[in-house]
Design a protein around this motif. Structure first.
Motif, PDB file in Angstrom:
ATOM      1  N   ILE A  26      38.223  44.184  27.630  1.00 37.51           N
ATOM      2  CA  ILE A  26      38.151  45.601  27.001  1.00 37.51           C
ATOM      3  C   ILE A  26      39.407  45.781  25.935  1.00 37.51           C
ATOM      4  O   ILE A  26      39.950  44.944  25.396  1.00 37.51           O
ATOM      5  CB  ILE A  26      38.511  47.365  27.750  1.00 37.51           C
ATOM      6  CG1 ILE A  26      38.543  47.717  28.999  1.00 37.51           C
ATOM      7  CG2 ILE A  26      38.970  48.034  27.364  1.00 37.51           C
ATOM      8  CD1 ILE A  26      39.121  47.610  30.163  1.00 37.51           C
ATOM      9  N   THR A  27      38.803  45.961  24.030  1.00 34.95           N
ATOM     10  CA  THR A  27      39.421  45.436  23.321  1.00 34.95           C
ATOM     11  C   THR A  27      39.677  47.096  22.425  1.00 34.95           C
ATOM     12  O   THR A  27      40.152  47.168  21.670  1.00 34.95           O
ATOM     13  CB  THR A  27      38.338  45.506  22.876  1.00 34.95           C
ATOM     14  OG1 THR A  27      36.965  45.599  21.803  1.00 34.95           O
ATOM     15  CG2 THR A  27      38.683  43.749  23.048  1.00 34.95           C
TER      16      THR A  27
ATOM     17  N   ASN B  33      32.239  46.904  22.890  1.00 33.96           N
ATOM     18  CA  ASN B  33      32.587  47.887  23.539  1.00 33.96           C
ATOM     19  C   ASN B  33      31.765  48.200  24.701  1.00 33.96           C
ATOM     20  O   ASN B  33      31.554  48.235  25.818  1.00 33.96           O
ATOM     21  CB  ASN B  33      31.783  48.950  22.805  1.00 33.96           C
ATOM     22  CG  ASN B  33      31.489  50.154  22.746  1.00 33.96           C
ATOM     23  OD1 ASN B  33      31.039  50.849  23.988  1.00 33.96           O
ATOM     24  ND2 ASN B  33      33.207  51.017  22.626  1.00 33.96           N
ATOM     25  N   VAL B  34      30.559  48.828  24.954  1.00 34.75           N
ATOM     26  CA  VAL B  34      29.047  48.116  26.197  1.00 34.75           C
ATOM     27  C   VAL B  34      29.896  47.355  26.744  1.00 34.75           C
ATOM     28  O   VAL B  34      29.698  46.960  28.298  1.00 34.75           O
ATOM     29  CB  VAL B  34      28.396  47.941  25.603  1.00 34.75           C
ATOM     30  CG1 VAL B  34      27.276  48.088  26.722  1.00 34.75           C
ATOM     31  CG2 VAL B  34      27.147  49.294  24.937  1.00 34.75           C
ATOM     32  N   GLY B  35      29.653  45.737  26.707  1.00 36.86           N
ATOM     33  CA  GLY B  35      30.741  44.835  27.310  1.00 36.86           C
ATOM     34  C   GLY B  35      31.987  44.844  27.572  1.00 36.86           C
ATOM     35  O   GLY B  35      32.448  44.581  29.149  1.00 36.86           O
ATOM     36  N   GLY B  36      32.996  45.537  27.809  1.00 38.41           N
ATOM     37  CA  GLY B  36      33.950  46.412  27.823  1.00 38.41           C
ATOM     38  C   GLY B  36      34.097  46.810  28.929  1.00 38.41           C
ATOM     39  O   GLY B  36      34.159  47.071  30.215  1.00 38.41           O
TER      40      GLY B  36
ATOM     41  N   THR C 150      41.981  39.043  30.595  1.00 39.10           N
ATOM     42  CA  THR C 150      41.530  38.317  32.106  1.00 39.10           C
ATOM     43  C   THR C 150      42.029  38.593  33.034  1.00 39.10           C
ATOM     44  O   THR C 150      40.714  38.688  33.969  1.00 39.10           O
ATOM     45  CB  THR C 150      43.141  37.800  32.369  1.00 39.10           C
ATOM     46  OG1 THR C 150      43.951  39.028  32.026  1.00 39.10           O
ATOM     47  CG2 THR C 150      43.822  36.879  31.376  1.00 39.10           C
ATOM     48  N   ASN C 151      41.486  40.288  33.196  1.00 35.96           N
ATOM     49  CA  ASN C 151      41.260  41.262  34.364  1.00 35.96           C
ATOM     50  C   ASN C 151      40.097  41.482  34.068  1.00 35.96           C
ATOM     51  O   ASN C 151      39.326  42.056  35.553  1.00 35.96           O
ATOM     52  CB  ASN C 151      41.738  42.467  34.114  1.00 35.96           C
ATOM     53  CG  ASN C 151      43.247  42.978  34.322  1.00 35.96           C
ATOM     54  OD1 ASN C 151      44.169  41.867  35.178  1.00 35.96           O
ATOM     55  ND2 ASN C 151      44.386  43.787  33.829  1.00 35.96           N
ATOM     56  N   PHE C 152      39.017  40.814  33.336  1.00 38.40           N
ATOM     57  CA  PHE C 152      37.685  41.156  33.656  1.00 38.40           C
ATOM     58  C   PHE C 152      36.875  40.231  34.134  1.00 38.40           C
ATOM     59  O   PHE C 152      35.440  39.757  34.823  1.00 38.40           O
ATOM     60  CB  PHE C 152      36.878  41.590  31.794  1.00 38.40           C
ATOM     61  CG  PHE C 152      36.640  39.732  31.287  1.00 38.40           C
ATOM     62  CD1 PHE C 152      35.409  39.505  31.675  1.00 38.40           C
ATOM     63  CD2 PHE C 152      37.518  39.713  30.396  1.00 38.40           C
ATOM     64  CE1 PHE C 152      35.236  39.061  30.810  1.00 38.40           C
ATOM     65  CE2 PHE C 152      37.500  38.668  30.017  1.00 38.40           C
ATOM     66  CZ  PHE C 152      35.776  38.203  30.476  1.00 38.40           C
ATOM     67  N   LEU C 153      37.753  38.963  33.947  1.00 35.69           N
ATOM     68  CA  LEU C 153      37.139  38.254  35.337  1.00 35.69           C
ATOM     69  C   LEU C 153      37.464  38.012  36.563  1.00 35.69           C
ATOM     70  O   LEU C 153      36.181  37.526  37.160  1.00 35.69           O
ATOM     71  CB  LEU C 153      37.988  36.629  34.319  1.00 35.69           C
ATOM     72  CG  LEU C 153      37.963  36.325  32.679  1.00 35.69           C
ATOM     73  CD1 LEU C 153      38.832  35.347  32.434  1.00 35.69           C
ATOM     74  CD2 LEU C 153      36.585  35.993  32.861  1.00 35.69           C
ATOM     75  N   GLN C 154      38.741  38.496  36.992  1.00 37.01           N
ATOM     76  CA  GLN C 154      38.496  38.411  38.865  1.00 37.01           C
ATOM     77  C   GLN C 154      38.046  39.701  38.451  1.00 37.01           C
ATOM     78  O   GLN C 154      37.495  40.543  38.621  1.00 37.01           O
ATOM     79  CB  GLN C 154      39.787  38.787  38.528  1.00 37.01           C
ATOM     80  CG  GLN C 154      40.451  40.572  37.952  1.00 37.01           C
ATOM     81  CD  GLN C 154      42.127  40.720  38.517  1.00 37.01           C
ATOM     82  OE1 GLN C 154      42.437  39.702  39.359  1.00 37.01           O
ATOM     83  NE2 GLN C 154      42.765  41.511  37.712  1.00 37.01           N
ATOM     84  N   PRO C 155      36.989  39.621  40.322  1.00 27.89           N
ATOM     85  CA  PRO C 155      36.392  40.470  40.739  1.00 27.89           C
ATOM     86  C   PRO C 155      37.018  41.391  40.662  1.00 27.89           C
ATOM     87  O   PRO C 155      37.719  41.944  41.448  1.00 27.89           O
ATOM     88  CB  PRO C 155      36.059  39.713  42.092  1.00 27.89           C
ATOM     89  CG  PRO C 155      36.695  38.322  42.138  1.00 27.89           C
ATOM     90  CD  PRO C 155      37.435  38.745  41.362  1.00 27.89           C
ATOM     91  N   ILE C 156      36.155  42.725  41.007  1.00 30.86           N
ATOM     92  CA  ILE C 156      36.240  43.887  41.167  1.00 30.86           C
ATOM     93  C   ILE C 156      37.127  44.417  42.138  1.00 30.86           C
ATOM     94  O   ILE C 156      37.976  45.356  42.425  1.00 30.86           O
ATOM     95  CB  ILE C 156      35.428  44.554  41.301  1.00 30.86           C
ATOM     96  CG1 ILE C 156      35.901  46.765  40.886  1.00 30.86           C
ATOM     97  CG2 ILE C 156      34.146  45.135  42.459  1.00 30.86           C
ATOM     98  CD1 ILE C 156      36.275  46.651  38.857  1.00 30.86           C
ATOM     99  N   GLU C 157      36.988  43.693  43.381  1.00 29.83           N
ATOM    100  CA  GLU C 157      37.655  43.626  44.722  1.00 29.83           C
ATOM    101  C   GLU C 157      38.974  43.638  44.582  1.00 29.83           C
ATOM    102  O   GLU C 157      39.508  43.892  45.071  1.00 29.83           O
ATOM    103  CB  GLU C 157      37.183  43.303  46.171  1.00 29.83           C
ATOM    104  CG  GLU C 157      35.361  43.349  46.174  1.00 29.83           C
ATOM    105  CD  GLU C 157      34.235  42.722  45.168  1.00 29.83           C
ATOM    106  OE1 GLU C 157      34.653  42.002  44.130  1.00 29.83           O
ATOM    107  OE2 GLU C 157      33.204  43.259  45.376  1.00 29.83           O
ATOM    108  N   LYS C 158      39.524  42.845  44.054  1.00 21.28           N
ATOM    109  CA  LYS C 158      41.086  42.422  44.174  1.00 21.28           C
ATOM    110  C   LYS C 158      41.422  43.359  42.841  1.00 21.28           C
ATOM    111  O   LYS C 158      42.708  42.786  42.700  1.00 21.28           O
ATOM    112  CB  LYS C 158      40.930  40.798  43.172  1.00 21.28           C
ATOM    113  CG  LYS C 158      40.445  40.039  44.293  1.00 21.28           C
ATOM    114  CD  LYS C 158      40.400  38.609  44.035  1.00 21.28           C
ATOM    115  CE  LYS C 158      39.664  37.412  44.961  1.00 21.28           C
ATOM    116  NZ  LYS C 158      40.598  36.322  44.359  1.00 21.28           N
ATOM    117  N   CYS C 159      40.891  44.408  42.454  1.00 25.59           N
ATOM    118  CA  CYS C 159      41.722  45.344  40.973  1.00 25.59           C
ATOM    119  C   CYS C 159      42.324  46.305  41.874  1.00 25.59           C
ATOM    120  O   CYS C 159      41.861  46.463  42.983  1.00 25.59           O
ATOM    121  CB  CYS C 159      40.853  45.610  39.882  1.00 25.59           C
ATOM    122  SG  CYS C 159      40.467  44.930  39.016  1.00 25.59           S
ATOM    123  N   ASN C 160      43.348  46.279  41.580  1.00 25.11           N
ATOM    124  CA  ASN C 160      43.952  47.520  42.223  1.00 25.11           C
ATOM    125  C   ASN C 160      44.555  49.461  40.766  1.00 25.11           C
ATOM    126  O   ASN C 160      44.077  48.622  39.553  1.00 25.11           O
ATOM    127  CB  ASN C 160      45.427  47.185  42.723  1.00 25.11           C
ATOM    128  CG  ASN C 160      46.048  46.321  43.603  1.00 25.11           C
ATOM    129  OD1 ASN C 160      44.610  46.685  44.627  1.00 25.11           O
ATOM    130  ND2 ASN C 160      46.679  45.227  42.913  1.00 25.11           N
TER     131      ASN C 160
END
Length: 458
Positions: free
Chosen positions: A381-382, A371-374, A261-271
């Motif tokens: 990320i898998t 891999n590249v997509g992650g 789920t983390n890849f769906l949110q904008p990078i600005e909201k990631c900590n």
């Protein structure tokens, strides 16, 4: 009065000059073989270079020897080249016979790996150790020797699945033919692999889809596989929160759900927490690299800032040090490998070779895409390594063995086999490199039909 003005002759464009030359090169009998060797060889060389760049500083800081990690990877590469040589020399009949044994060994090793993890989860063991056997995440060790059983499972599934489907032939159109023994074995393998490794389970699913697509299976089968795959992913996400695989019990965050789920949110909201840390550092490496990179060996995020810099996230190291240009080169080589693998499958007259070539190509390409997509944040990320490029012994040896099989199939293409038998190389070359492939069977006069069981989508 004659017009003595010279008329300008229109010169063909560069593209019109290159296309006939490229078409002529691709029309040669052994073009598939040379494309395969060139693309995989360049990827291997780039991989060894990038592993050294990603590990040298850390290796020197830990044990005073900057070459310790690359030395191990070079040993695995040499072992992989030996496996490439062996698999290139094996006939298709031997590969078909080996498939069930490789898959059987992989299933036993996966069962032992999962059993040790389950015993630790229920408190029966303090550590995943049972006599000389011990487990560490995806690795199973017998004393000092370690391997990843999931890598053997990929190779075994390619050979065994291609053999089963080729034997069924036209009967594969009936659902009951898929229900035994293909689907039960696939389900067992998904459970054993997915318990610890969701990424490899997705690659296996892609591999099975490639096999069935090449065999011409009806589309509703793929819909059923998609539903079962989504259900399996949901069960694995739920099991991770209960301590299954590498998950943990209690109030800890479900890491599999967080990765999906983390890849769906904008990078600005990631900590900079456990869930988003890898994505943020990978994006930073890509941003720092720009178009041409900071220079080979000059990247700094690999100094314990980027987790798994030499393995799962080595593409981020490539982006930082070689820039967009370096990334495009790697992606172009994988594109050539994909084109060559499917070309070999399309040109193979033997149904087993056609199916196995499709499965191997689907496996390597899908793993590279995941891999590249992650790393770039386009996919979850898998934890999958990048074929040829990432460090890791089992993955590299098995990958080069699969390339050796593709090379054998390329030499067995009808036109390639005829050309090699018409002008055979020297005897010492055949003894040291590869024997002559068998000549393709002659078609009966007036028969335009292919042998039974060879019709597929490729």
């Amino acid at each position: 009065m004659a017009d003595d003005r010279t008329q300008k002759v229109a010169r063909p464009s560069l593209s019109r000059q290159l296309l006939p030359a490229v078409h002529g090169l691709l029309a040669r009998p052994l073009s598939s073989y040379y494309l395969l060797i060139a693309s995989s060889g360049l990827l291997l060389l780039i991989g060894l270079t990038m592993v050294f760049s990603a590990t040298s500083v850390k290796a020197y800081a830990e044990n005073g020897n900057a070459f310790s990690s690359i030395a191990n990877q070079t040993v695995y590469a040499l072992l992989g080249l030996v496996m490439f040589w062996v698999c290139q020399r094996l006939p298709a009949g031997t590969l078909r016979d080996l498939g069930k044994y490789i898959l059987g060994v992989a299933i036993v090793l996966l069962a032992i790996l999962d059993l040790l993890g389950a015993l630790v989860s229920v408190g029966a063991l303090e550590k995943p150790i049972l006599g000389p056997i011990h487990a560490n995440l995806l690795w199973l060790y017998l004393g000092p020797v370690g391997l990843q059983p999931a890598e053997l499972a990929k190779l075994g599934m390619v050979l065994w699945g291609a053999d089963v489907i080729a034997r069924k032939g036209p009967a594969l159109g009936h659902w009951r033919e898929l229900s035994r023994p293909l689907f039960p074995m696939v389900g067992l393998l998904f459970v054993l692999v997915g318990y610890n490794d969701l990424g490899t389970m997705l690659v296996l699913l892609a591999l099975i889809v490639g096999l069935l697509w090449a065999a011409g299976v009806r589309l509703r089968v793929f819909a059923a596989l998609g539903v079962l795959g989504l259900a399996g992913v949901g069960l694995l996400i739920a099991a991770a929160s209960g301590g299954a695989g590498s998950g943990s019990t209690g109030d800890d965050e479900n890491y599999r759900l967080a990765r999906l789920t983390n890849f769906l949110q904008p990078i600005e909201k990631c900590n900079l927490n456990d869930a988003c840390y890898q994505i943020i550092q990978a994006r930073s490496a890509i941003f720092e690299g720009g178009w041409f990179g900071v220079g080979l060996g000059k990247g700094v995020l690999k100094w314990n800032w980027l987790p798994e810099a030499s393995n799962d996230f080595i593409f981020a190291v490539v982006a930082e040090e070689l820039g967009v240009v370096g990334c495009v080169v790697i992606l172009a080589l994988f594109s050539v490998l994909a084109y060559t693998g499917f070309r070999i499958a399309r040109r193979s007259a033997d149904p087993f070779r056609r199916l196995a070539a499709t499965a191997i190509t689907t496996w390597l390409v899908s793993q590279a895409v995941i891999n590249v997509g992650g790393v770039t944040g386009m996919l979850p990320i898998t934890g999958l390594p990048l074929p040829f490029i990432s460090s890791g012994g089992s993955a590299l040896v098995v990958t080069l063995a699969a390339i050796g099989m593709l090379a054998s199939f390329a030499r067995a293409e009808p036109d390639a086999a005829k050309a090699l038998n018409a002008r055979p190389p020297a005897r010492w070359v055949r003894l040291l490199w590869a024997p002559l492939p068998p000549l393709p069977p002659q078609r009966q006069p007036g028969s335009g039909r292919a042998p039974a069981g060879t019709k597929g989508r490729l």
